[in-house]
Design a protein around this motif. Structure first.
Motif, PDB file in Angstrom:
ATOM      1  N   LYS A 151     -31.553 -18.081 -93.718  1.00 22.07           N
ATOM      2  CA  LYS A 151     -32.402 -17.776 -94.868  1.00 22.07           C
ATOM      3  C   LYS A 151     -31.480 -17.475 -96.056  1.00 22.07           C
ATOM      4  O   LYS A 151     -30.339 -17.042 -95.852  1.00 22.07           O
ATOM      5  CB  LYS A 151     -33.234 -16.549 -94.489  1.00 22.07           C
ATOM      6  N   VAL A 152     -31.944 -17.723 -97.272  1.00 22.04           N
ATOM      7  CA  VAL A 152     -31.215 -17.257 -98.460  1.00 22.04           C
ATOM      8  C   VAL A 152     -32.151 -16.290 -99.177  1.00 22.04           C
ATOM      9  O   VAL A 152     -33.276 -16.657 -99.537  1.00 22.04           O
ATOM     10  CB  VAL A 152     -30.846 -18.413 -99.414  1.00 22.04           C
ATOM     11  N   PHE A 153     -31.711 -15.075 -99.339  1.00 20.73           N
ATOM     12  CA  PHE A 153     -32.587 -14.034 -99.892  1.00 20.73           C
ATOM     13  C   PHE A 153     -31.800 -13.110-100.805  1.00 20.73           C
ATOM     14  O   PHE A 153     -30.702 -12.686-100.437  1.00 20.73           O
ATOM     15  CB  PHE A 153     -33.209 -13.237 -98.739  1.00 20.73           C
ATOM     16  N   PRO A 154     -32.362 -12.747-101.960  1.00 14.92           N
ATOM     17  CA  PRO A 154     -33.580 -13.240-102.626  1.00 14.92           C
ATOM     18  C   PRO A 154     -33.248 -14.459-103.485  1.00 14.92           C
ATOM     19  O   PRO A 154     -32.592 -14.341-104.529  1.00 14.92           O
ATOM     20  CB  PRO A 154     -34.021 -12.052-103.488  1.00 14.92           C
ATOM     21  N   GLY A 163     -31.269 -19.420-107.475  1.00 13.51           N
ATOM     22  CA  GLY A 163     -32.105 -20.556-107.085  1.00 13.51           C
ATOM     23  C   GLY A 163     -31.331 -21.686-106.432  1.00 13.51           C
ATOM     24  O   GLY A 163     -30.262 -21.485-105.850  1.00 13.51           O
ATOM     25  N   ILE A 164     -31.860 -22.876-106.587  1.00 11.92           N
ATOM     26  CA  ILE A 164     -31.298 -24.028-105.872  1.00 11.92           C
ATOM     27  C   ILE A 164     -29.863 -24.344-106.331  1.00 11.92           C
ATOM     28  O   ILE A 164     -29.029 -24.783-105.528  1.00 11.92           O
ATOM     29  CB  ILE A 164     -32.219 -25.274-105.992  1.00 11.92           C
ATOM     30  N   MET A 176     -33.260 -21.765 -95.686  1.00 11.06           N
ATOM     31  CA  MET A 176     -34.647 -21.409 -96.009  1.00 11.06           C
ATOM     32  C   MET A 176     -34.609 -20.381 -97.148  1.00 11.06           C
ATOM     33  O   MET A 176     -34.412 -19.191 -96.905  1.00 11.06           O
ATOM     34  CB  MET A 176     -35.358 -20.793 -94.801  1.00 11.06           C
ATOM     35  N   PRO A 177     -34.746 -20.845 -98.399  1.00 11.58           N
ATOM     36  CA  PRO A 177     -34.786 -19.886 -99.497  1.00 11.58           C
ATOM     37  C   PRO A 177     -36.076 -19.079 -99.458  1.00 11.58           C
ATOM     38  O   PRO A 177     -37.144 -19.623 -99.153  1.00 11.58           O
ATOM     39  CB  PRO A 177     -34.753 -20.753-100.757  1.00 11.58           C
ATOM     40  N   SER A 178     -35.972 -17.806 -99.774  1.00  9.10           N
ATOM     41  CA  SER A 178     -37.132 -16.929 -99.803  1.00  9.10           C
ATOM     42  C   SER A 178     -36.843 -15.805-100.785  1.00  9.10           C
ATOM     43  O   SER A 178     -35.693 -15.412-100.963  1.00  9.10           O
ATOM     44  CB  SER A 178     -37.369 -16.378 -98.398  1.00  9.10           C
ATOM     45  N   GLY A 179     -37.897 -15.308-101.422  1.00  6.82           N
ATOM     46  CA  GLY A 179     -37.720 -14.267-102.439  1.00  6.82           C
ATOM     47  C   GLY A 179     -37.857 -14.900-103.800  1.00  6.82           C
ATOM     48  O   GLY A 179     -36.907 -15.503-104.303  1.00  6.82           O
ATOM     49  N   LYS A 218     -44.531 -22.555-108.571  1.00 10.38           N
ATOM     50  CA  LYS A 218     -43.871 -22.968-109.821  1.00 10.38           C
ATOM     51  C   LYS A 218     -42.474 -23.555-109.592  1.00 10.38           C
ATOM     52  O   LYS A 218     -41.985 -24.313-110.408  1.00 10.38           O
ATOM     53  CB  LYS A 218     -43.746 -21.778-110.772  1.00 10.38           C
ATOM     54  N   ASN A 219     -41.812 -23.142-108.526  1.00 12.13           N
ATOM     55  CA  ASN A 219     -40.419 -23.597-108.354  1.00 12.13           C
ATOM     56  C   ASN A 219     -40.116 -24.221-106.998  1.00 12.13           C
ATOM     57  O   ASN A 219     -38.995 -24.652-106.752  1.00 12.13           O
ATOM     58  CB  ASN A 219     -39.460 -22.424-108.613  1.00 12.13           C
ATOM     59  N   MET A 220     -41.097 -24.262-106.102  1.00 16.22           N
ATOM     60  CA  MET A 220     -40.803 -24.736-104.734  1.00 16.22           C
ATOM     61  C   MET A 220     -40.288 -26.176-104.689  1.00 16.22           C
ATOM     62  O   MET A 220     -39.474 -26.523-103.838  1.00 16.22           O
ATOM     63  CB  MET A 220     -42.033 -24.589-103.826  1.00 16.22           C
ATOM     64  N   ASP A 221     -40.744 -27.014-105.639  1.00 14.13           N
ATOM     65  CA  ASP A 221     -40.318 -28.415-105.610  1.00 14.13           C
ATOM     66  C   ASP A 221     -38.813 -28.570-105.795  1.00 14.13           C
ATOM     67  O   ASP A 221     -38.179 -29.407-105.160  1.00 14.13           O
ATOM     68  CB  ASP A 221     -41.093 -29.254-106.631  1.00 14.13           C
ATOM     69  N   ALA A 222     -38.233 -27.713-106.658  1.00 16.57           N
ATOM     70  CA  ALA A 222     -36.783 -27.797-106.911  1.00 16.57           C
ATOM     71  C   ALA A 222     -35.992 -27.570-105.619  1.00 16.57           C
ATOM     72  O   ALA A 222     -34.941 -28.188-105.399  1.00 16.57           O
ATOM     73  CB  ALA A 222     -36.383 -26.764-107.951  1.00 16.57           C
ATOM     74  N   TYR A 223     -36.518 -26.711-104.746  1.00 16.05           N
ATOM     75  CA  TYR A 223     -35.852 -26.449-103.461  1.00 16.05           C
ATOM     76  C   TYR A 223     -36.126 -27.583-102.472  1.00 16.05           C
ATOM     77  O   TYR A 223     -35.218 -28.138-101.855  1.00 16.05           O
ATOM     78  CB  TYR A 223     -36.371 -25.143-102.854  1.00 16.05           C
ATOM     79  N   LEU A 224     -37.427 -27.896-102.333  1.00 14.61           N
ATOM     80  CA  LEU A 224     -37.838 -28.765-101.225  1.00 14.61           C
ATOM     81  C   LEU A 224     -37.381 -30.214-101.361  1.00 14.61           C
ATOM     82  O   LEU A 224     -37.356 -30.945-100.374  1.00 14.61           O
ATOM     83  CB  LEU A 224     -39.356 -28.686-101.053  1.00 14.61           C
ATOM     84  N   LYS A 225     -36.997 -30.604-102.562  1.00 10.93           N
ATOM     85  CA  LYS A 225     -36.539 -31.991-102.686  1.00 10.93           C
ATOM     86  C   LYS A 225     -35.095 -32.169-102.196  1.00 10.93           C
ATOM     87  O   LYS A 225     -34.623 -33.291-102.070  1.00 10.93           O
ATOM     88  CB  LYS A 225     -36.756 -32.522-104.091  1.00 10.93           C
ATOM     89  N   GLU A 226     -34.427 -31.080-101.911  1.00 11.55           N
ATOM     90  CA  GLU A 226     -33.035 -31.165-101.431  1.00 11.55           C
ATOM     91  C   GLU A 226     -32.983 -31.209 -99.904  1.00 11.55           C
ATOM     92  O   GLU A 226     -33.665 -30.420 -99.243  1.00 11.55           O
ATOM     93  CB  GLU A 226     -32.238 -29.939-101.913  1.00 11.55           C
ATOM     94  N   ASP A 227     -32.142 -32.092 -99.367  1.00 11.43           N
ATOM     95  CA  ASP A 227     -32.034 -32.227 -97.901  1.00 11.43           C
ATOM     96  C   ASP A 227     -31.518 -30.967 -97.213  1.00 11.43           C
ATOM     97  O   ASP A 227     -31.821 -30.730 -96.050  1.00 11.43           O
ATOM     98  CB  ASP A 227     -31.074 -33.377 -97.546  1.00 11.43           C
ATOM     99  N   ILE A 228     -30.717 -30.172 -97.917  1.00 13.37           N
ATOM    100  CA  ILE A 228     -30.163 -28.960 -97.283  1.00 13.37           C
ATOM    101  C   ILE A 228     -31.227 -27.866 -97.122  1.00 13.37           C
ATOM    102  O   ILE A 228     -31.006 -26.880 -96.442  1.00 13.37           O
ATOM    103  CB  ILE A 228     -28.954 -28.382 -98.068  1.00 13.37           C
ATOM    104  N   ILE A 229     -32.368 -28.061 -97.767  1.00 17.00           N
ATOM    105  CA  ILE A 229     -33.455 -27.084 -97.650  1.00 17.00           C
ATOM    106  C   ILE A 229     -34.433 -27.566 -96.580  1.00 17.00           C
ATOM    107  O   ILE A 229     -35.161 -28.542 -96.774  1.00 17.00           O
ATOM    108  CB  ILE A 229     -34.191 -26.896 -99.003  1.00 17.00           C
ATOM    109  N   LEU A 230     -34.453 -26.852 -95.462  1.00 18.65           N
ATOM    110  CA  LEU A 230     -35.331 -27.251 -94.356  1.00 18.65           C
ATOM    111  C   LEU A 230     -36.772 -26.866 -94.682  1.00 18.65           C
ATOM    112  O   LEU A 230     -37.715 -27.584 -94.362  1.00 18.65           O
ATOM    113  CB  LEU A 230     -34.874 -26.502 -93.099  1.00 18.65           C
ATOM    114  N   CYS A 231     -36.927 -25.689 -95.281  1.00 20.40           N
ATOM    115  CA  CYS A 231     -38.244 -25.182 -95.634  1.00 20.40           C
ATOM    116  C   CYS A 231     -38.036 -24.031 -96.615  1.00 20.40           C
ATOM    117  O   CYS A 231     -36.899 -23.601 -96.812  1.00 20.40           O
ATOM    118  CB  CYS A 231     -38.984 -24.674 -94.394  1.00 20.40           C
TER     119      CYS A 231
END
Ligand code: 3PG
Length: 211
Positions: free
Chosen positions: A129-132, A138-139, A155-158, A163-176
């Protein structure tokens, strides 16, 4: 890949929940499933966390239900006894991680620095996980940290939201991603499970646009 970790990837968004009353657990699980997110990280920030996990596992056996905010090996035991399928911590705690490995339960420790990520890697983990996440940068920050650790996923959280989930989820290193934006405290308090199902649906629609 570990099957639990594989499910994190398939589901894409892990709702992070603080539940005060076990009576609400199965209704909340139902709302999340209806909305399209059959997963829950039940945080040990309330007295009834373990009871809520037990309730969700019993009422929704197909859901992926784990324990969050786990700070000690005693809480790991409590979570396992309740039926938790994974353990999440806000920070990196070597004792907790080693204990989970010994108990054969998937563990997702929080990381905030390269040192944390390296410590997790050293213990054999490839998903943290990456917190916060948002406050850390961010990404952009996660990509910078991930560069030397190309075997790791995150897994970024916090502060993650619609509003910002797309910036994370489009990257392969982000599983969820993890987050509480679709299970806000006030909706749980008001027992507005219809609202939770609706917001969950919106989150899933956004997820589908990115993945
Ligand atoms: C967590 O433990 O992952 C966070 O408390 C979730 O953060 P959020 O409430 O900002 O989504």
């Amino acid at each position: 890949m570990n099957t639990v970790i594989q499910r994190f990837k398939e589901i894409g968004i892990i709702p992070v929940i603080a539940l005060e009353h076990k009576e609400d657990a199965s209704l909340l699980a139902e709302a999340l499933c209806k909305g399209g997110l059959p997963a829950a990280e039940i945080t040990f920030r309330t007295r009834e966390a373990a009871a809520c996990i037990k309730e969700m596992r019993a009422s929704h056996p197909d859901m992926l239900v784990g324990a969050g905010t786990i700070l000690s090996t005693a809480q790991v035991d409590e979570a396992i006894s309740a039926g938790a399928q994974f353990i999440v911590s806000p920070g990196f705690d070597e004792e907790v991680v080693k204990y989970c490995i010994q108990k054969d339960i998937p563990v997702v420790p929080g990381t905030a620095t390269a040192t944390d990520v390296q410590a997790a890697y050293k213990l054999g983990l490839s998903f943290v996980k990456v917190f916060p996440a948002e406050i850390l940068g961010g990404i952009k920050m996660i990509k910078a940290i991930a560069a030397p650790y190309n075997m790791m996923t995150f897994m970024p959280s916090g502060g993650v939201s619609e509003k910002n989930m797309d910036a994370y989820l489009k990257e392969d290193i982000i599983l969820c991603v993890g987050g509480s934006w679709m299970v806000k405290k006030e909706w749980i308090e008001q027992r507005d499970f219809a609202k939770i199902a609706e917001e969950t649906k919106k989150a899933v629609a956004l997820l589908k646009e990115v993945r």
